[in-house]
Design a protein around this motif. Structure first.
Motif, short mmCIF file in Angstrom:
data_model
loop_
_atom_site.label_atom_id
_atom_site.label_comp_id
_atom_site.label_asym_id
_atom_site.label_seq_id
_atom_site.Cartn_x
_atom_site.Cartn_y
_atom_site.Cartn_z
N LEU A 151 -1.44 5.72 -27.44
CA LEU A 151 -2.88 5.84 -27.67
C LEU A 151 -3.66 4.53 -27.50
O LEU A 151 -4.89 4.57 -27.49
N ILE A 152 -2.98 3.41 -27.37
CA ILE A 152 -3.69 2.13 -27.29
C ILE A 152 -3.44 1.39 -25.98
O ILE A 152 -4.38 0.98 -25.30
N LYS A 153 -2.19 1.22 -25.62
CA LYS A 153 -1.80 0.31 -24.53
C LYS A 153 -2.53 0.62 -23.21
O LYS A 153 -3.25 -0.24 -22.68
N GLY A 154 -2.36 1.82 -22.67
CA GLY A 154 -2.94 2.14 -21.37
C GLY A 154 -4.45 2.09 -21.38
O GLY A 154 -5.08 1.55 -20.46
N TYR A 155 -5.06 2.64 -22.43
CA TYR A 155 -6.52 2.66 -22.53
C TYR A 155 -7.07 1.23 -22.57
O TYR A 155 -8.03 0.90 -21.87
N THR A 156 -6.46 0.38 -23.40
CA THR A 156 -6.93 -1.00 -23.56
C THR A 156 -6.79 -1.78 -22.26
O THR A 156 -7.69 -2.54 -21.88
N GLU A 157 -5.66 -1.61 -21.58
CA GLU A 157 -5.46 -2.36 -20.33
C GLU A 157 -6.43 -1.92 -19.25
O GLU A 157 -6.90 -2.75 -18.45
N LYS A 158 -6.77 -0.65 -19.21
CA LYS A 158 -7.81 -0.18 -18.28
C LYS A 158 -9.16 -0.78 -18.65
O LYS A 158 -9.90 -1.25 -17.78
N GLN A 159 -9.47 -0.73 -19.95
CA GLN A 159 -10.80 -1.16 -20.40
C GLN A 159 -11.05 -2.63 -20.08
O GLN A 159 -12.15 -3.00 -19.66
N TRP A 160 -10.04 -3.48 -20.27
CA TRP A 160 -10.23 -4.92 -20.10
C TRP A 160 -9.74 -5.44 -18.75
O TRP A 160 -10.00 -6.59 -18.41
N TYR A 241 -31.37 -19.18 -17.61
CA TYR A 241 -31.22 -20.60 -17.27
C TYR A 241 -30.56 -20.78 -15.90
O TYR A 241 -29.97 -21.83 -15.62
N ASN A 242 -30.68 -19.74 -15.06
CA ASN A 242 -30.21 -19.81 -13.68
C ASN A 242 -28.74 -20.24 -13.58
O ASN A 242 -28.37 -20.98 -12.69
N TYR A 243 -27.94 -19.75 -14.53
CA TYR A 243 -26.49 -19.97 -14.51
C TYR A 243 -26.13 -21.46 -14.45
O TYR A 243 -25.17 -21.86 -13.80
N ARG A 244 -26.90 -22.26 -15.19
CA ARG A 244 -26.73 -23.72 -15.14
C ARG A 244 -25.30 -24.15 -15.48
O ARG A 244 -24.77 -25.09 -14.89
N PHE A 245 -24.69 -23.49 -16.45
CA PHE A 245 -23.33 -23.85 -16.88
C PHE A 245 -22.29 -22.87 -16.36
O PHE A 245 -21.14 -22.88 -16.80
N GLY A 246 -22.69 -22.02 -15.43
CA GLY A 246 -21.80 -20.98 -14.91
C GLY A 246 -22.12 -19.64 -15.55
O GLY A 246 -22.79 -19.57 -16.58
N ALA A 247 -21.64 -18.57 -14.93
CA ALA A 247 -21.94 -17.21 -15.40
C ALA A 247 -21.05 -16.85 -16.59
O ALA A 247 -19.85 -17.14 -16.60
N LEU A 248 -21.63 -16.21 -17.59
CA LEU A 248 -20.87 -15.62 -18.67
C LEU A 248 -20.19 -14.35 -18.14
O LEU A 248 -20.75 -13.63 -17.33
N GLU A 249 -19.00 -14.08 -18.62
CA GLU A 249 -18.21 -12.97 -18.08
C GLU A 249 -18.33 -11.72 -18.95
O GLU A 249 -18.44 -11.80 -20.18
N TYR A 250 -18.30 -10.57 -18.28
CA TYR A 250 -18.39 -9.27 -18.94
C TYR A 250 -17.38 -8.32 -18.31
O TYR A 250 -16.84 -8.58 -17.24
N ARG A 251 -17.18 -7.19 -18.97
CA ARG A 251 -16.60 -6.02 -18.33
C ARG A 251 -17.75 -5.06 -18.05
O ARG A 251 -18.72 -4.98 -18.82
N SER A 252 -17.65 -4.35 -16.96
CA SER A 252 -18.69 -3.40 -16.60
C SER A 252 -18.11 -1.98 -16.60
O SER A 252 -16.92 -1.78 -16.86
N ALA A 305 -14.79 -1.40 -14.96
CA ALA A 305 -14.94 -2.14 -13.71
C ALA A 305 -15.03 -3.63 -13.98
O ALA A 305 -15.52 -4.06 -15.03
N THR A 306 -14.55 -4.40 -13.02
CA THR A 306 -14.71 -5.86 -13.08
C THR A 306 -16.18 -6.20 -12.82
O THR A 306 -16.75 -5.75 -11.83
N TRP A 307 -16.77 -6.95 -13.73
CA TRP A 307 -18.18 -7.29 -13.60
C TRP A 307 -18.40 -8.38 -12.55
O TRP A 307 -17.65 -9.36 -12.49
N GLU A 308 -19.41 -8.18 -11.74
CA GLU A 308 -19.88 -9.20 -10.80
C GLU A 308 -21.40 -9.26 -10.91
O GLU A 308 -22.04 -8.29 -11.34
N LYS A 309 -21.99 -10.37 -10.49
CA LYS A 309 -23.45 -10.51 -10.54
C LYS A 309 -24.11 -9.35 -9.81
O LYS A 309 -23.70 -8.97 -8.72
N GLY A 310 -25.12 -8.79 -10.44
CA GLY A 310 -25.81 -7.64 -9.88
C GLY A 310 -25.37 -6.33 -10.52
O GLY A 310 -26.08 -5.33 -10.43
N MET A 311 -24.19 -6.35 -11.18
CA MET A 311 -23.73 -5.16 -11.89
C MET A 311 -24.23 -5.21 -13.33
O MET A 311 -24.60 -6.27 -13.84
#
Length: 377
Positions: A151-160, A241-252, A305-311
């Motif tokens: 109930l945890i392993k597969g779901y979590t690995e997909k999510q992240w 701040y126009n990504y001055r220090f780099g983009a923060l990462e997300y999951r999409s 999904a793996t997040w990229e700018k624009g998503m």
């Protein structure tokens, strides 16, 4: 001295921006709300598909223990009695969530809390994990092998999008385990869905306030700053701040909506699919949020999904690197004059709906010198 056209220009018509705008308007302030999307409501937006309110950006169930916030949202729209009771599908077998006596009976055939506790503790003891080094070990130490594997392993690995052994342990600080036959996912006192969908809540908050849709703040930020005495910004802080220090990462997330000419597809609003080889994490059947009786139905497959700018950024990756980067941006934000930052993107944190509203009410109260909401339970 030139008088500004608005007291507040609010970037984002989601829950934070709409709640702040409502409080400001009530205090006699003139607001302009802009949003780059073609609709208000942010991610709680519902699209009417043949009479069914489709949660267009994923399932949203309102829940809170705070009576003042519950009373606040119910002042705009009546909430129904929906109770979130998701199911997990693993290799064609169904299990109740959160983990409770129904789940343990489905897993092992046990019928008493004593039997269930003994089974879990035996599995944990056999693992001999003292200091969990990653998410997998943390989860195993909390619930044992069977629950984790099914109930945890597969779901979590997909999510992240990473192996559980590569994820930090802190992501799963605790896992809800109940030794009662209770399928209510949330422990909160108040829970439900707005009768007629979440758009009713957004429309109520923004009633009488000027809103411009399909309007991107970054198309001409200086113009929008110049319109108001102050700016309320609810977008991504790194983008501001126009990504001055780099983009923060997300999951999409990616959503695949389907209209089906059948009355009932899965008999439940939310069913999770926990195997790693199934690409989606869950199927949502929207009519069940409002006890719909339509002769057709709408379902949504939810794909991580793996997040990229624009998503669309959904889940912040609050690991050490990203938190350090966010701190650099928040230090800049603290030095800003006449700009108020708020919401899940500006604060780079996962918020439930009641938490977003609570944060906006606090910011508005401090800014506008309003009284605190009463009846806090």
């Amino acid at each position: 001295m030139t008088t500004k056209q608005y007291d507040y220009v609010i970037v984002g018509a989601g829950l934070f921006g709409a709640t702040f705008a409502y409080q400001a308007r009530k205090a006699g302030k003139k607001c302009l709300v802009i949003d780059k999307r073609a609709h208000i409501g942010g991610n709680i937006y519902c699209k009417d598909v043949d009479g069914i309110n489709v949660h267009y950006y994923g399932a949203h169930i309102f829940h809170t223990n705070d009576r003042s916030i519950w009373n606040f949202v119910n002042s705009f729209v009546e909430f129904n009695r929906y109770t979130n009771s998701p199911l997990a599908n693993h290799e064609g077998k169904l299990y109740n969530l959160p983990f409770n006596m129904n789940t343990f009976y489905q897993l092992w055939g046990v019928t008493t809390p004593e039997e269930a506790q003994a089974r879990i503790q035996q599995q944990i003891a056999e693992l001999n994990i003292t200091e969990p080094r990653n998410l997998e070990e943390q989860a195993l130490k909390l619930v044992g092998t069977d629950i984790y594997e099914k109930l945890i392993k597969g779901y979590t690995e997909k999510q992240w999008g990473r192996k559980a052994t590569e994820l930090p342990a802190f992501i799963i600080k605790r896992l809800p385990v109940r030794f009662t036959y209770d399928n209510n996912y949330f422990n909160d006192k108040y829970q439900g869905i707005p009768v007629g969908g979440f758009n009713k809540l957004s429309e109520g908050l923004l009633e009488g306030i000027e809103v411009r849709l399909d309007t991107d703040f970054f198309g001409d930020p200086e113009y929008f700053r110049g319109l108001g005495e102050k700016l309320v910004y609810t977008g991504a802080l790194d983008e501001y701040y126009n990504y001055r220090f780099g983009a923060l990462e997300y999951r999409s997330l990616r959503f695949e909506h389907k209209h089906l000419e059948i009355e009932n597809y899965q008999g439940n609003a939310v069913v999770n699919y926990t195997e790693a080889h199934i690409p989606y994490t869950r199927i949502i059947e929207h009519k069940h949020f409002e006890f719909g009786t339509q002769k057709h139905t709408v379902i949504t497959y939810e794909y991580p999904a793996t997040w990229e700018k624009g998503m669309e950024p959904y889940y912040p990756l609050n690991d050490e690197m990203n938190n350090k980067r966010f701190k650099q941006y928040s230090n800049l934000a603290e030095e800003e004059e006449n700009v108020i930052f708020g919401g899940r993107l500006a604060e780079y944190r996962y918020y439930d709906m009641h938490q977003v509203i609570g944060s906006a009410l606090v910011k508005a109260r401090d800014e506008l010198q309003l009284p605190r909401l009463e009846n806090r339970a």
